[in-house]
Write an enzyme that holds these catalytic residues in place. Sequence first.
Site, PDB file in Angstrom:
ATOM      1  N   GLY A   1       1.117  -1.127  -0.091  1.00  0.00           N
ATOM      2  CA  GLY A   1      -0.056   0.293  -0.312  1.00  0.00           C
ATOM      3  C   GLY A   1       0.663   1.477   0.140  1.00  0.00           C
TER       4      GLY A   1
ATOM      5  N   SER B   1       1.119   3.730  -2.258  1.00  0.00           N
ATOM      6  CA  SER B   1       1.247   3.897  -3.036  1.00  0.00           C
ATOM      7  C   SER B   1       1.021   5.398  -3.300  1.00  0.00           C
ATOM      8  CB  SER B   1      -0.148   3.422  -4.513  1.00  0.00           C
ATOM      9  OG  SER B   1      -0.679   3.262  -4.358  1.00  0.00           O
TER      10      SER B   1
ATOM     11  N   ILE C   1       0.663   7.342   3.764  1.00  0.00           N
ATOM     12  CA  ILE C   1       1.425   6.653   4.981  1.00  0.00           C
ATOM     13  C   ILE C   1       2.775   5.800   4.120  1.00  0.00           C
ATOM     14  CG2 ILE C   1       2.124   5.285   7.097  1.00  0.00           C
ATOM     15  CD1 ILE C   1      -0.450   6.692   8.165  1.00  0.00           C
TER      16      ILE C   1
ATOM     17  N   ASP D   1      -3.161  -7.631  -5.783  1.00  0.00           N
ATOM     18  CA  ASP D   1      -4.642  -7.405  -5.042  1.00  0.00           C
ATOM     19  C   ASP D   1      -4.325  -8.312  -3.972  1.00  0.00           C
ATOM     20  OD1 ASP D   1      -6.797  -8.088  -3.637  1.00  0.00           O
ATOM     21  OD2 ASP D   1      -7.739  -8.495  -5.852  1.00  0.00           O
TER      22      ASP D   1
ATOM     23  N   ASN E   1       1.267  -2.249   5.425  1.00  0.00           N
ATOM     24  CA  ASN E   1       0.229  -1.405   5.682  1.00  0.00           C
ATOM     25  C   ASN E   1      -0.684  -0.978   4.905  1.00  0.00           C
ATOM     26  OD1 ASN E   1       0.575   1.978   5.559  1.00  0.00           O
ATOM     27  ND2 ASN E   1       0.359   1.418   4.081  1.00  0.00           N
TER      28      ASN E   1
ATOM     29  N   SER F   1      -3.027   0.521  14.364  1.00  0.00           N
ATOM     30  CA  SER F   1      -4.064   1.902  14.419  1.00  0.00           C
ATOM     31  C   SER F   1      -4.427   1.920  16.078  1.00  0.00           C
ATOM     32  CB  SER F   1      -5.397   1.417  14.074  1.00  0.00           C
ATOM     33  OG  SER F   1      -6.373   3.042  14.661  1.00  0.00           O
TER      34      SER F   1
ATOM     35  N   TYR G   1     -13.132  -2.292  11.488  1.00  0.00           N
ATOM     36  CA  TYR G   1     -11.888  -1.709  11.036  1.00  0.00           C
ATOM     37  C   TYR G   1     -10.711  -1.706  12.044  1.00  0.00           C
ATOM     38  CZ  TYR G   1      -7.584   1.997  10.435  1.00  0.00           C
ATOM     39  OH  TYR G   1      -7.144   2.161  10.364  1.00  0.00           O
TER      40      TYR G   1
ATOM     41  N   LYS H   1      -7.638  -4.391  12.915  1.00  0.00           N
ATOM     42  CA  LYS H   1      -6.251  -3.615  13.681  1.00  0.00           C
ATOM     43  C   LYS H   1      -6.131  -4.501  15.232  1.00  0.00           C
ATOM     44  CE  LYS H   1      -5.750  -0.603  10.222  1.00  0.00           C
ATOM     45  NZ  LYS H   1      -4.412  -1.129   9.184  1.00  0.00           N
TER      46      LYS H   1
ATOM     47  N   ILE I   1      -2.977  10.786  11.315  1.00  0.00           N
ATOM     48  CA  ILE I   1      -2.386  11.382  10.692  1.00  0.00           C
ATOM     49  C   ILE I   1      -2.959  12.511   9.904  1.00  0.00           C
ATOM     50  CG2 ILE I   1      -0.795  10.831   9.097  1.00  0.00           C
ATOM     51  CD1 ILE I   1      -0.367   9.892  11.902  1.00  0.00           C
TER      52      ILE I   1
END
Length: 251
Positions: free
Chosen positions: A13, A15, A18, A64, A91, A142, A155, A159, A188
């Site tokens: 991740g 691109s 973070i 993917d 990430n 997180s 989520y 985490k 963030i």
Amino acid sequence: MLDLTGTTTLVTGASGGIGRGIALRFAEAGSAVAVHYRRGRASADALVERIEADGGTAEAFAADLSDDGECHRLVAAAAAWTGRLDTLVNNAGVQPVEPLPGMSAESWRTVLETNLTSAFSCTQAAAGVMTGRGGSVVHIASIEADRPAPGHAHYSSAKAALVMHARAAALEYGPHGIRVNAVSPGLIDRPGLGDAWPDGVHRWEKAAPLGRLGTPADVANACLFLASPLAAWITGHNLTVDGGVSAHPTW
């Protein structure tokens, strides 16, 4: 001690946001960086160009991560690129907002697969490459792992499980010289956040002892520390990077 010259790091991740900050920091420290992306090819290519312009080494890799086979293929490709893999930063993730009472099982599974199962698969693949040489794996978790927010049940659960996976993986991969830790960021900053959520940003800044939002560089520095020789005897740890918000009284 923070010089990673001669090493290779895979950042999933990478691109944007973070992930981009992490990739830039590891490249700055001398590591060759495998920049993973799913759809953001243009952003990944731009990041590679930025790293190379600064004198670093980077390559973009598409995958993917909802597919276990793709996770293993990504890790194998990143390791084959330079002939080694020293650090994996898990990430990649998503953070949708959806109230729990109306949440579908499909939504629940999508968030857990993207945030948790992908890390399991990539870590398993990386451990196969690192065994014999050793290495470091860092999960981006997180503070919501133990401080849930409305609309983030899937989520927060993912985490929380990710933090426990880091501890379990540290236990089982430690004998192979592989350290596994987690970094748990707070809020963030990103472009447009203050305009889109002014009340939330204000409340955060008021609650944080350090009085500001975090930056991708703050998270990246924590990851670099955990991947470096300075953390050679640290594994199974969850490093909170939140400007002190977690220390604020909740009553």
